[in-house]
Design an enzyme around this catalytic site. Sequence first.
Site, PDB file in Angstrom:
ATOM      1  N   ILE A 259      30.643  20.011  27.816  1.00  0.00           N
ATOM      2  CA  ILE A 259      31.398  18.860  27.321  1.00  0.00           C
ATOM      3  C   ILE A 259      32.883  19.154  27.499  1.00  0.00           C
ATOM      4  O   ILE A 259      33.360  20.215  27.098  1.00  0.00           O
ATOM      5  CB  ILE A 259      31.097  18.623  25.828  1.00  0.00           C
ATOM      6  CG1 ILE A 259      29.593  18.393  25.602  1.00  0.00           C
ATOM      7  CG2 ILE A 259      31.909  17.453  25.282  1.00  0.00           C
ATOM      8  CD1 ILE A 259      29.165  18.609  24.150  1.00  0.00           C
TER       9      ILE A 259
ATOM     10  N   ASN B  25      36.482  17.786  26.499  1.00  0.00           N
ATOM     11  CA  ASN B  25      37.240  16.875  25.641  1.00  0.00           C
ATOM     12  C   ASN B  25      38.737  17.087  25.858  1.00  0.00           C
ATOM     13  O   ASN B  25      39.303  18.100  25.445  1.00  0.00           O
ATOM     14  CB  ASN B  25      36.885  17.111  24.176  1.00  0.00           C
ATOM     15  CG  ASN B  25      37.473  16.086  23.229  1.00  0.00           C
ATOM     16  OD1 ASN B  25      37.536  16.287  22.020  1.00  0.00           O
ATOM     17  ND2 ASN B  25      37.905  14.948  23.736  1.00  0.00           N
TER      18      ASN B  25
ATOM     19  N   CYS C 218      31.449  23.852  25.874  1.00  0.00           N
ATOM     20  CA  CYS C 218      32.468  22.811  25.824  1.00  0.00           C
ATOM     21  C   CYS C 218      33.825  23.407  26.165  1.00  0.00           C
ATOM     22  O   CYS C 218      34.049  24.621  26.024  1.00  0.00           O
ATOM     23  CB  CYS C 218      32.518  22.151  24.438  1.00  0.00           C
ATOM     24  SG  CYS C 218      33.022  23.261  23.098  1.00  0.00           S
ATOM     25  N   LYS C 219      34.704  22.546  26.618  1.00  0.00           N
ATOM     26  CA  LYS C 219      36.115  22.875  26.776  1.00  0.00           C
ATOM     27  C   LYS C 219      36.902  21.882  25.941  1.00  0.00           C
ATOM     28  O   LYS C 219      36.804  20.669  26.139  1.00  0.00           O
ATOM     29  CB  LYS C 219      36.556  22.791  28.233  1.00  0.00           C
ATOM     30  CG  LYS C 219      38.069  23.043  28.414  1.00  0.00           C
ATOM     31  CD  LYS C 219      38.549  22.776  29.833  1.00  0.00           C
ATOM     32  CE  LYS C 219      40.055  23.015  29.955  1.00  0.00           C
ATOM     33  NZ  LYS C 219      40.587  22.656  31.294  1.00  0.00           N
ATOM     34  N   MET C 220      37.685  22.401  25.006  1.00  0.00           N
ATOM     35  CA  MET C 220      38.546  21.561  24.187  1.00  0.00           C
ATOM     36  C   MET C 220      39.981  21.713  24.668  1.00  0.00           C
ATOM     37  O   MET C 220      40.580  22.779  24.521  1.00  0.00           O
ATOM     38  CB  MET C 220      38.452  21.962  22.713  1.00  0.00           C
ATOM     39  CG  MET C 220      37.075  21.884  22.117  1.00  0.00           C
ATOM     40  SD  MET C 220      37.139  22.216  20.324  1.00  0.00           S
ATOM     41  CE  MET C 220      35.420  22.601  19.981  1.00  0.00           C
TER      42      MET C 220
END
Length: 327
Positions: free
Chosen positions: A154, A156, A183-185
Amino acid sequence: MTVVSSSFAPPEGVFVPVPTFFKSSPVPPALQAPLDVEAQIQHSIHLAKNGIRGLVLLGSTGEAIHLSREERFELISGVRKGLTEAGFLDYPIMAGVLTNSVDEALEWLADAKRAGAQWGLVLAPGYFGAAANQENLQEWYTLVADSSPIPILIYNYPGVTNNILVSLETYTKLAAHPKIVGCKMSHGNVSHHVQVSLDPAIDHSKFRVFSGFGQQLGPIVLFGAAGVIDGLAAIYPRTVSRLFDLAANRPVTIEALSEIQLLQFAVSRAEEMVGKWGIVGIKEGIYQVLNIGNLQGGRLPLKGRMPKGEWESWSVAMDAMKKLEEV
């Protein structure tokens, strides 16, 4: 040499969201300069030799939205071939997926697999902003993951998706999907990084949390995050990788903590240039420090270089990074 099975989560460590390199000028009748795959491979091999655990090709920094489908395939497959020939078999590659359509996202993912990527970094569909509620985001990612030929993460990045922020509950639910592996925020909410990294409802052996900001590397890795996908590491890979290794090692000794603090200060200070100049600044840094690429910037509207004297104005931060890189 790194060998990774695409059925698992990506390795912990520092990934680089590499910029896409272009030739200096168009070849008529083309309107824009073509890809410079040779420079792309040269830079990728340099990173692989200097501590970087993997690459993100064609993410936001890689200008995926400025490339055709054929160019995206050419770039990924070219880098894969170049890395293999250099001895980096199965070197970890994530491919960016920057589109809002479920069907088109699956097309990008199929192409990425065919070109040699092991994972897809799939941007949250943010064209309609907050109208995309969390329930619909969960369904969108589930549909994509169910049919994707490779595992996905994911992605974001509120700055390019009308300020969509993936909620903590959405991460917890999607982390249970067998083909959603991290995920990568790309935002400054450290609490979200830490909470998702420590959430006991998430199996962290198969769901990795990465930040898009090297400024946050030490703090989030000390509290369980998997690493960063960081643009400054495209210029100074050894230093950012050293910071990760120290922060990830347990137990953290007093001596190690002191070096973590020293390196984090140097990295955070240099990241100010990346924050101000983005892709143009990263490309300038790669050219100035590594002599790879050129000073033409990206494709329109990101064409061009930093103003005259701007790179030199960052000499205090960059000279410190250069000294650390040479240690």
